[in-house]
Design an enzyme around this catalytic site. Sequence first.
Site, PDB file in Angstrom:
ATOM      1  N   ASP A  25       1.002  -1.142   0.063  1.00  0.00           N
ATOM      2  CA  ASP A  25       0.076   0.060   0.001  1.00  0.00           C
ATOM      3  C   ASP A  25       0.834   1.197  -0.049  1.00  0.00           C
ATOM      4  O   ASP A  25       1.779   1.398   0.503  1.00  0.00           O
ATOM      5  CB  ASP A  25      -0.962  -0.062   1.170  1.00  0.00           C
ATOM      6  CG  ASP A  25      -1.936  -1.113   1.288  1.00  0.00           C
ATOM      7  OD1 ASP A  25      -2.288  -1.772   0.044  1.00  0.00           O
ATOM      8  OD2 ASP A  25      -2.496  -1.198   2.040  1.00  0.00           O
ATOM      9  N   ASP A  33     -15.686  -5.068  -1.311  1.00  0.00           N
ATOM     10  CA  ASP A  33     -15.315  -4.717   0.240  1.00  0.00           C
ATOM     11  C   ASP A  33     -16.702  -4.480   0.819  1.00  0.00           C
ATOM     12  O   ASP A  33     -17.796  -4.084   0.302  1.00  0.00           O
ATOM     13  CB  ASP A  33     -14.692  -3.425   0.289  1.00  0.00           C
ATOM     14  CG  ASP A  33     -13.029  -3.559  -0.405  1.00  0.00           C
ATOM     15  OD1 ASP A  33     -12.752  -4.722  -0.392  1.00  0.00           O
ATOM     16  OD2 ASP A  33     -12.833  -2.573  -0.779  1.00  0.00           O
TER      17      ASP A  33
END
Length: 244
Positions: A9, A131
């Site tokens: 990330d 998600d």
Amino acid sequence: MFQLIPAIDLIGGQCVRLTQGDYAQKKVYHSDPLEIAKEFEGAGIQRLHLVDLDGAKAKKIVNAHVLERIAHGTNLHIDFGGGVQSDEMIDIAFSAGAKQITAGSIAVRQPELVRAWLKKYGADKIILGADAHNEQIAVSGWQENSNISIYDFLKDYCAVGVKYVISTDVAKDGLLQGPSFDLYEKIQAQEPELQLIASGGVACLDDLYRLRDMNIFGVIVGKAFYEGRISLAELATFAKESAC
């Protein structure tokens, strides 16, 4: 072959992790993501999940230069997400070296655009980001609940050709409390042809083996590696075993 997919990330070009998508809970793990990517490749890992968190916030790709460095500096198969919100941005991602892009919030807000991408680039190039929080789709870096059932969401996209999905249970991400096995079992039962990638909550090596035994497509590993819960050597052994 079960796919082990480590995550990097990005914020400010650095390798970081958030907890439950909260930018206020950021921890920097490495200043050079390329070096981390090379470590993964050296361990026999073939894939990488690269997320531009700056891009997700800005709604446009910010760290394309990092994607390009990793794509040129390794042979990893990179799936890229964060800030891919337009035709221009998806072209930037592929031009910089991404093999696949992940369509998350954009798939909720502009489904017609994502369907157009599926037709233009093919289902092998587009991963659906699904998600969930309490089995409903979460968007905007998990700050909003869409009130859309994850199962209806997946059914609609499978009907237009989606083959790959990354699903994160928001309640599990970054907490090192184990993945949402029940959620993945339900998704498999309803969409058995979908290539499901589990993400979030992996805490130990046993979690990886349990997910592999579920016969899903793969798993994304992040914080458990960066916090030393799973070593690079263990990832290397698992990757080798899973390739057999």
